[in-house]
Design a protein around this motif. Structure first.
Motif, PDB file in Angstrom:
ATOM      1  N   TYR A  97       0.864  -1.172  -0.040  1.00 32.59           N
ATOM      2  CA  TYR A  97      -0.196  -0.006   0.173  1.00 32.59           C
ATOM      3  C   TYR A  97       1.113   1.112  -0.026  1.00 32.59           C
ATOM      4  O   TYR A  97       2.013   1.272   0.260  1.00 32.59           O
ATOM      5  CB  TYR A  97      -0.936  -0.125   1.236  1.00 32.59           C
ATOM      6  CG  TYR A  97      -0.294  -0.042   2.640  1.00 32.59           C
ATOM      7  CD1 TYR A  97       0.481   0.987   3.219  1.00 32.59           C
ATOM      8  CD2 TYR A  97      -0.418  -1.229   3.371  1.00 32.59           C
ATOM      9  CE1 TYR A  97       0.819   0.875   4.271  1.00 32.59           C
ATOM     10  CE2 TYR A  97       0.299  -1.323   4.615  1.00 32.59           C
ATOM     11  CZ  TYR A  97       0.745  -0.327   4.906  1.00 32.59           C
ATOM     12  OH  TYR A  97       1.459  -0.448   6.194  1.00 32.59           O
ATOM     13  N   GLU A 147       0.640   5.934  -0.977  1.00 34.61           N
ATOM     14  CA  GLU A 147      -0.499   7.029  -1.183  1.00 34.61           C
ATOM     15  C   GLU A 147      -1.314   6.822  -2.310  1.00 34.61           C
ATOM     16  O   GLU A 147      -0.862   6.950  -3.469  1.00 34.61           O
ATOM     17  CB  GLU A 147       0.384   8.508  -1.134  1.00 34.61           C
ATOM     18  CG  GLU A 147      -0.451   9.393  -1.318  1.00 34.61           C
ATOM     19  CD  GLU A 147      -1.061   9.807   0.114  1.00 34.61           C
ATOM     20  OE1 GLU A 147      -2.235  10.250   0.168  1.00 34.61           O
ATOM     21  OE2 GLU A 147      -0.560   9.475   1.395  1.00 34.61           O
ATOM     22  N   GLY A 148      -2.437   6.726  -1.953  1.00 36.98           N
ATOM     23  CA  GLY A 148      -3.412   6.681  -3.271  1.00 36.98           C
ATOM     24  C   GLY A 148      -3.606   5.451  -3.951  1.00 36.98           C
ATOM     25  O   GLY A 148      -4.495   5.410  -4.825  1.00 36.98           O
ATOM     26  N   TYR A 149      -3.056   4.244  -3.266  1.00 41.23           N
ATOM     27  CA  TYR A 149      -3.310   2.820  -3.869  1.00 41.23           C
ATOM     28  C   TYR A 149      -3.032   1.902  -2.733  1.00 41.23           C
ATOM     29  O   TYR A 149      -2.437   1.992  -1.872  1.00 41.23           O
ATOM     30  CB  TYR A 149      -2.255   2.706  -4.914  1.00 41.23           C
ATOM     31  CG  TYR A 149      -0.912   2.438  -4.437  1.00 41.23           C
ATOM     32  CD1 TYR A 149      -0.359   1.051  -4.316  1.00 41.23           C
ATOM     33  CD2 TYR A 149       0.008   3.332  -4.152  1.00 41.23           C
ATOM     34  CE1 TYR A 149       0.670   0.488  -3.830  1.00 41.23           C
ATOM     35  CE2 TYR A 149       1.456   2.988  -3.610  1.00 41.23           C
ATOM     36  CZ  TYR A 149       1.902   1.703  -3.361  1.00 41.23           C
ATOM     37  OH  TYR A 149       3.060   1.606  -3.003  1.00 41.23           O
ATOM     38  N   ASN A 189      -2.403  -2.491  -3.109  1.00 36.71           N
ATOM     39  CA  ASN A 189      -2.185  -3.856  -4.158  1.00 36.71           C
ATOM     40  C   ASN A 189      -2.842  -5.055  -3.010  1.00 36.71           C
ATOM     41  O   ASN A 189      -2.629  -5.191  -1.889  1.00 36.71           O
ATOM     42  CB  ASN A 189      -0.665  -4.218  -4.015  1.00 36.71           C
ATOM     43  CG  ASN A 189       0.116  -3.443  -4.989  1.00 36.71           C
ATOM     44  OD1 ASN A 189      -0.497  -2.588  -5.681  1.00 36.71           O
ATOM     45  ND2 ASN A 189       1.376  -3.657  -5.701  1.00 36.71           N
ATOM     46  N   ARG A 230      -2.671  -4.072  -8.476  1.00 37.49           N
ATOM     47  CA  ARG A 230      -2.725  -2.667  -8.024  1.00 37.49           C
ATOM     48  C   ARG A 230      -4.122  -2.121  -8.153  1.00 37.49           C
ATOM     49  O   ARG A 230      -4.621  -2.073  -9.229  1.00 37.49           O
ATOM     50  CB  ARG A 230      -1.740  -1.624  -8.748  1.00 37.49           C
ATOM     51  CG  ARG A 230      -1.659  -0.405  -8.180  1.00 37.49           C
ATOM     52  CD  ARG A 230      -0.518   0.525  -8.929  1.00 37.49           C
ATOM     53  NE  ARG A 230      -0.140   1.875  -8.261  1.00 37.49           N
ATOM     54  CZ  ARG A 230       0.742   2.056  -7.531  1.00 37.49           C
ATOM     55  NH1 ARG A 230       1.787   1.238  -7.440  1.00 37.49           N
ATOM     56  NH2 ARG A 230       0.673   3.429  -7.145  1.00 37.49           N
ATOM     57  N   TYR A 231      -4.402  -1.333  -7.137  1.00 37.30           N
ATOM     58  CA  TYR A 231      -6.091  -0.482  -7.221  1.00 37.30           C
ATOM     59  C   TYR A 231      -5.855   0.863  -6.571  1.00 37.30           C
ATOM     60  O   TYR A 231      -5.177   0.942  -5.674  1.00 37.30           O
ATOM     61  CB  TYR A 231      -7.021  -1.301  -6.211  1.00 37.30           C
ATOM     62  CG  TYR A 231      -7.374  -2.530  -6.856  1.00 37.30           C
ATOM     63  CD1 TYR A 231      -8.378  -2.976  -7.586  1.00 37.30           C
ATOM     64  CD2 TYR A 231      -6.597  -3.692  -6.298  1.00 37.30           C
ATOM     65  CE1 TYR A 231      -8.595  -4.151  -8.192  1.00 37.30           C
ATOM     66  CE2 TYR A 231      -6.871  -5.076  -6.850  1.00 37.30           C
ATOM     67  CZ  TYR A 231      -8.040  -5.071  -7.652  1.00 37.30           C
ATOM     68  OH  TYR A 231      -8.077  -6.521  -7.964  1.00 37.30           O
ATOM     69  N   GLY A 232      -6.285   1.887  -7.514  1.00 39.16           N
ATOM     70  CA  GLY A 232      -6.090   3.031  -7.068  1.00 39.16           C
ATOM     71  C   GLY A 232      -7.420   3.815  -6.879  1.00 39.16           C
ATOM     72  O   GLY A 232      -7.619   5.165  -6.564  1.00 39.16           O
ATOM     73  N   ASN A 233      -8.674   3.143  -7.158  1.00 36.53           N
ATOM     74  CA  ASN A 233     -10.113   3.732  -6.814  1.00 36.53           C
ATOM     75  C   ASN A 233     -10.603   3.095  -5.655  1.00 36.53           C
ATOM     76  O   ASN A 233     -10.335   1.827  -5.201  1.00 36.53           O
ATOM     77  CB  ASN A 233     -10.823   3.611  -7.939  1.00 36.53           C
ATOM     78  CG  ASN A 233     -10.302   4.376  -9.254  1.00 36.53           C
ATOM     79  OD1 ASN A 233      -9.950   5.539  -9.050  1.00 36.53           O
ATOM     80  ND2 ASN A 233     -10.522   3.873 -10.457  1.00 36.53           N
ATOM     81  N   LEU A 270      -9.665   5.465  -1.796  1.00 34.58           N
ATOM     82  CA  LEU A 270      -8.448   5.494  -2.497  1.00 34.58           C
ATOM     83  C   LEU A 270      -8.263   6.856  -2.891  1.00 34.58           C
ATOM     84  O   LEU A 270      -6.982   7.249  -3.221  1.00 34.58           O
ATOM     85  CB  LEU A 270      -8.028   4.364  -2.987  1.00 34.58           C
ATOM     86  CG  LEU A 270      -7.947   3.054  -2.265  1.00 34.58           C
ATOM     87  CD1 LEU A 270      -7.935   1.995  -3.308  1.00 34.58           C
ATOM     88  CD2 LEU A 270      -7.061   3.044  -1.333  1.00 34.58           C
ATOM     89  N   ARG A 271      -9.117   7.595  -3.480  1.00 29.78           N
ATOM     90  CA  ARG A 271      -8.668   8.666  -4.227  1.00 29.78           C
ATOM     91  C   ARG A 271      -8.409   9.913  -3.302  1.00 29.78           C
ATOM     92  O   ARG A 271      -8.945  10.119  -2.166  1.00 29.78           O
ATOM     93  CB  ARG A 271     -10.067   9.291  -4.887  1.00 29.78           C
ATOM     94  CG  ARG A 271     -10.573   8.098  -6.200  1.00 29.78           C
ATOM     95  CD  ARG A 271     -11.545   8.734  -6.842  1.00 29.78           C
ATOM     96  NE  ARG A 271     -12.187   7.428  -7.169  1.00 29.78           N
ATOM     97  CZ  ARG A 271     -13.367   7.420  -7.780  1.00 29.78           C
ATOM     98  NH1 ARG A 271     -13.942   8.773  -8.259  1.00 29.78           N
ATOM     99  NH2 ARG A 271     -14.250   6.392  -8.232  1.00 29.78           N
TER     100      ARG A 271
END
Length: 123
Positions: A17, A19-21, A23, A28-31, A122-123
């Protein structure tokens, strides 16, 4: 930060993990997402803790989880009290924390075989 945890077969775990993401199993996820031991649900909610709505908590209450870990981003922000009604009616536990703490806590609870979900903004 990379996390090293033995992954039970077929179970989702946070593997990193930042800033903003996050795994999950190296993906990987960013939302905003909801992670359960057996699935990952993308596009769970809007982009900030302030934008959480009753429908978000109704969705969480319907999950097959006994405890929900709400990750509110880089800092801890509690949801408005009136939004918690669906979880109380469904007799589900809620713990609110920053995303990094939610990832670590999820991994521990999932490794114990608990019915846990991590809902992360996460945003």
């Amino acid at each position: 930060m990379k996390l090293q945890l033995a992954r039970p077969e077929g179970s989702n775990v946070f593997t990193a993990y930042g800033e903003g993401y996050v795994n999950v199993n190296a993906a990987r996820y960013g939302n905003s997402i909801v992670v359960l031991p057996d699935r990952v649900i993308e596009g769970w909610t809007a982009s900030s803790p302030e934008s959480l709505a009753l429908a978000d908590f109704e969705f969480l209450a319907a999950l097959d989880a006994e405890i929900i870990l709400l990750g509110t981003g880089a800092t801890l922000r509690f949801p408005r009290a009136e939004l918690l009604r669906p979880l109380m009616q469904a007799r589900k536990g809620l713990e609110t924390m920053d995303n990094h703490a939610a990832c670590r806590t999820y991994n521990v609870l999932a490794s114990e075989g608990r019915q846990v979900a991590a809902a992360l903004i996460l945003r």
